[in-house]
Design a protein around this motif. Structure first.
Motif, mmCIF file in Angstrom:
data_model
loop_
_atom_site.group_PDB
_atom_site.id
_atom_site.type_symbol
_atom_site.label_atom_id
_atom_site.label_comp_id
_atom_site.label_asym_id
_atom_site.label_seq_id
_atom_site.Cartn_x
_atom_site.Cartn_y
_atom_site.Cartn_z
ATOM 1 N N PHE A 163 21.099 36.158 43.423
ATOM 2 C CA PHE A 163 21.579 36.296 44.796
ATOM 3 C C PHE A 163 22.689 35.305 45.128
ATOM 4 O O PHE A 163 23.284 35.375 46.204
ATOM 5 C CB PHE A 163 20.422 36.120 45.784
ATOM 6 N N GLY A 164 22.954 34.379 44.229
ATOM 7 C CA GLY A 164 24.016 33.414 44.483
ATOM 8 C C GLY A 164 23.700 32.521 45.669
ATOM 9 O O GLY A 164 22.534 32.308 46.026
ATOM 10 N N ASP A 165 24.749 31.996 46.284
ATOM 11 C CA ASP A 165 24.593 31.081 47.417
ATOM 12 C C ASP A 165 24.382 31.878 48.701
ATOM 13 O O ASP A 165 25.301 32.104 49.491
ATOM 14 C CB ASP A 165 25.826 30.180 47.544
ATOM 15 N N VAL A 166 23.147 32.288 48.932
ATOM 16 C CA VAL A 166 22.837 33.140 50.088
ATOM 17 C C VAL A 166 22.917 32.348 51.397
ATOM 18 O O VAL A 166 22.741 31.128 51.427
ATOM 19 C CB VAL A 166 21.432 33.753 49.970
ATOM 20 N N CYS A 196 34.072 30.460 55.615
ATOM 21 C CA CYS A 196 34.774 31.682 55.208
ATOM 22 C C CYS A 196 34.456 32.842 56.140
ATOM 23 O O CYS A 196 33.295 33.062 56.504
ATOM 24 C CB CYS A 196 34.376 32.074 53.786
ATOM 25 N N SER A 197 35.475 33.601 56.489
ATOM 26 C CA SER A 197 35.263 34.822 57.252
ATOM 27 C C SER A 197 34.908 35.946 56.290
ATOM 28 O O SER A 197 35.163 35.864 55.082
ATOM 29 C CB SER A 197 36.527 35.191 58.022
ATOM 30 N N ARG A 198 34.323 37.006 56.818
ATOM 31 C CA ARG A 198 34.009 38.167 55.978
ATOM 32 C C ARG A 198 35.281 38.751 55.392
ATOM 33 O O ARG A 198 35.304 39.225 54.250
ATOM 34 C CB ARG A 198 33.278 39.223 56.808
ATOM 35 N N LYS A 199 36.350 38.699 56.180
ATOM 36 C CA LYS A 199 37.625 39.238 55.715
ATOM 37 C C LYS A 199 38.140 38.464 54.511
ATOM 38 O O LYS A 199 38.624 39.048 53.536
ATOM 39 C CB LYS A 199 38.652 39.198 56.849
ATOM 40 N N ALA A 200 38.032 37.130 54.573
ATOM 41 C CA ALA A 200 38.505 36.301 53.469
ATOM 42 C C ALA A 200 37.698 36.546 52.204
ATOM 43 O O ALA A 200 38.242 36.610 51.095
ATOM 44 C CB ALA A 200 38.453 34.829 53.865
ATOM 45 N N ILE A 201 36.389 36.682 52.360
ATOM 46 C CA ILE A 201 35.527 36.940 51.204
ATOM 47 C C ILE A 201 35.846 38.309 50.613
ATOM 48 O O ILE A 201 35.967 38.465 49.390
ATOM 49 C CB ILE A 201 34.048 36.844 51.604
ATOM 50 N N ALA A 202 36.003 39.300 51.490
ATOM 51 C CA ALA A 202 36.312 40.658 51.023
ATOM 52 C C ALA A 202 37.641 40.697 50.276
ATOM 53 O O ALA A 202 37.785 41.408 49.274
ATOM 54 C CB ALA A 202 36.344 41.616 52.206
ATOM 55 N N PRO A 227 21.291 42.081 43.254
ATOM 56 C CA PRO A 227 20.487 43.273 42.919
ATOM 57 C C PRO A 227 20.582 44.362 43.982
ATOM 58 O O PRO A 227 20.325 45.531 43.696
ATOM 59 C CB PRO A 227 19.064 42.712 42.829
ATOM 60 N N GLU A 228 20.949 43.984 45.200
ATOM 61 C CA GLU A 228 21.054 44.956 46.288
ATOM 62 C C GLU A 228 22.449 45.550 46.400
ATOM 63 O O GLU A 228 22.718 46.364 47.274
ATOM 64 C CB GLU A 228 20.656 44.282 47.601
ATOM 65 N N GLY A 229 23.360 45.118 45.519
ATOM 66 C CA GLY A 229 24.689 45.696 45.489
ATOM 67 C C GLY A 229 25.758 44.948 46.251
ATOM 68 O O GLY A 229 26.935 45.328 46.213
ATOM 69 N N ALA A 230 25.409 43.877 46.950
ATOM 70 C CA ALA A 230 26.403 43.097 47.688
ATOM 71 C C ALA A 230 27.119 42.143 46.731
ATOM 72 O O ALA A 230 26.500 41.599 45.809
ATOM 73 C CB ALA A 230 25.733 42.297 48.802
ATOM 74 N N PRO A 231 28.416 41.915 46.929
ATOM 75 C CA PRO A 231 29.137 40.992 46.045
ATOM 76 C C PRO A 231 28.650 39.562 46.228
ATOM 77 O O PRO A 231 28.369 39.125 47.344
ATOM 78 C CB PRO A 231 30.596 41.143 46.481
ATOM 79 N N LEU A 232 28.534 38.828 45.145
ATOM 80 C CA LEU A 232 28.143 37.424 45.224
ATOM 81 C C LEU A 232 29.217 36.616 45.933
ATOM 82 O O LEU A 232 30.416 36.877 45.784
ATOM 83 C CB LEU A 232 27.917 36.843 43.823
ATOM 84 N N TYR A 233 28.785 35.619 46.689
ATOM 85 C CA TYR A 233 29.739 34.733 47.353
ATOM 86 C C TYR A 233 30.492 33.929 46.291
ATOM 87 O O TYR A 233 29.877 33.375 45.372
ATOM 88 C CB TYR A 233 28.998 33.793 48.307
ATOM 89 N N PRO A 234 31.831 33.847 46.391
ATOM 90 C CA PRO A 234 32.623 33.174 45.343
ATOM 91 C C PRO A 234 32.501 31.653 45.326
ATOM 92 O O PRO A 234 33.055 31.016 44.431
ATOM 93 C CB PRO A 234 34.059 33.606 45.663
ATOM 94 N N GLY A 235 31.810 31.056 46.279
ATOM 95 C CA GLY A 235 31.606 29.608 46.248
ATOM 96 C C GLY A 235 32.760 28.799 46.792
ATOM 97 O O GLY A 235 32.854 27.590 46.529
#
Length: 289
Positions: free
Chosen positions: A190-193, A100-106, A119-127
């Motif tokens: 943190f999800g799938d970091v 996945c690109s950052r654009k696709a995730i966003a 906890p740091e405010g970043a969106p969790l990766y959708p998997g």
């Protein structure tokens, strides 16, 4: 047990008062406990690291009166060690390639305003790429697509069995809300970091856990901005069967507006203050040492 602490800056900018506090805090902790103080240069991000900043780190810390053991470990010279750690997780099926690109995730996150965050405010990766079949993964790799490598959080926790429920760390500093003592770890937040970055190959989380164990760090002293990441680090330590250090999180040095200091503001850099005639004794008094 001999107490061993470390200060581990990244040479992607000039050190500021926040770094000075953290370095002095780490050295002071070691001295008060009759221990050892190490300096480590965390320079795996070759896209941002500059050699002049490495020398500036040595100059600034020496000016402050800090002394450290030689040789200084530089992460960029040990990339093969971190890649072996990542390969171990690949063989155990605990990481998967993410194309996945950052654009696709966003774009995915944009369609879901209430999407959960770390906890740091970043969106969790959708998997998204966790759902790919082994055949599709191999096909995309064979085409030359360069993936990031993400930890499969559910599989990783499941591999620990009952230990996952008791995962915790000893906090001798304090968290952002005064947390102290035995702190339950919740790495799932943190999800799938990403553990293997697409650009530089390795993530901070994997490298720092490896190095702390390798260097025998008994007390990890660092800012409260990394308090929540400790849960993720404890998970990695368990996955690799590494010892768990004690953690000592300290308050952050902030500007007049209460914001964490940044390397972007050069007028707050130690080198700038030194050129302006500020003495190291003044810096130490200002920071409470």
């Amino acid at each position: 047990m001999t107490v061993i602490t470390r200060f581990a800056p990244s040479p992607n900018g000039l050190l500021h008062l926040g770094h000075a506090y953290s370095a002095l805090f780490s050295q002071d902790w070691a001295k008060r406990h009759g221990g050892r103080f190490l300096l480590r240069i965390e320079d795996i991000d070759f896209t941002r690291t500059r050699e002049e900043y490495v020398q500036a780190i040595f100059d600034d810390l020496s000016w402050l009166g800090l002394e450290w053991e030689e040789p200084v470990r530089r992460q960029s010279r040990h990339m093969d060690e971190y890649h072996r750690r990542l390969e171990e997780l690949k063989k155990r099926g605990l990481v998967y390639p993410c194309f996945c690109s950052r654009k696709a995730i966003a774009e995915h996150i944009r369609r879901h305003p209430d999407w959960p965050r770390t906890p740091e405010g970043a969106p969790l990766y959708p998997g998204t790429c966790r759902q790919l079949s082994p055949e599709e993964r191999q096909e995309r790799l064979a085409r030359g697509e360069r993936p990031a490598w993400r930890l499969d959080m559910k599989k990783a926790l499941a591999s620990l069995g009952a230990r996952a429920k008791t995962l915790s760390w000893q906090e001798e500093g304090s968290g952002p809300h005064g947390e102290r003592g035995r702190i339950p770890a919740d790495p799932a937040r943190f999800g799938d970091v990403i553990l293997g970055r697409r650009d530089i190959g390795i993530s901070y989380h994997l490298a720092v856990v490896h190095d702390d164990a390798l260097q025998g760090i008994t007390h990890v002293t660092r800012g409260q901005d990394l308090f929540h990441a400790t849960g993720l680090h404890r998970l990695l330590q368990e996955l690799f069967a590494l010892p768990a250090p004690v953690y000592v999180h300290h308050p952050l040095i902030t500007d007049e507006g209460g914001r964490k200091l940044s390397k972007r503001f050069r007028d707050r850099a130690l080198s700038f203050l030194r050129k302006e005639g500020v003495s190291p004794q003044s810096i130490k008094r200002l920071l409470g040492f």
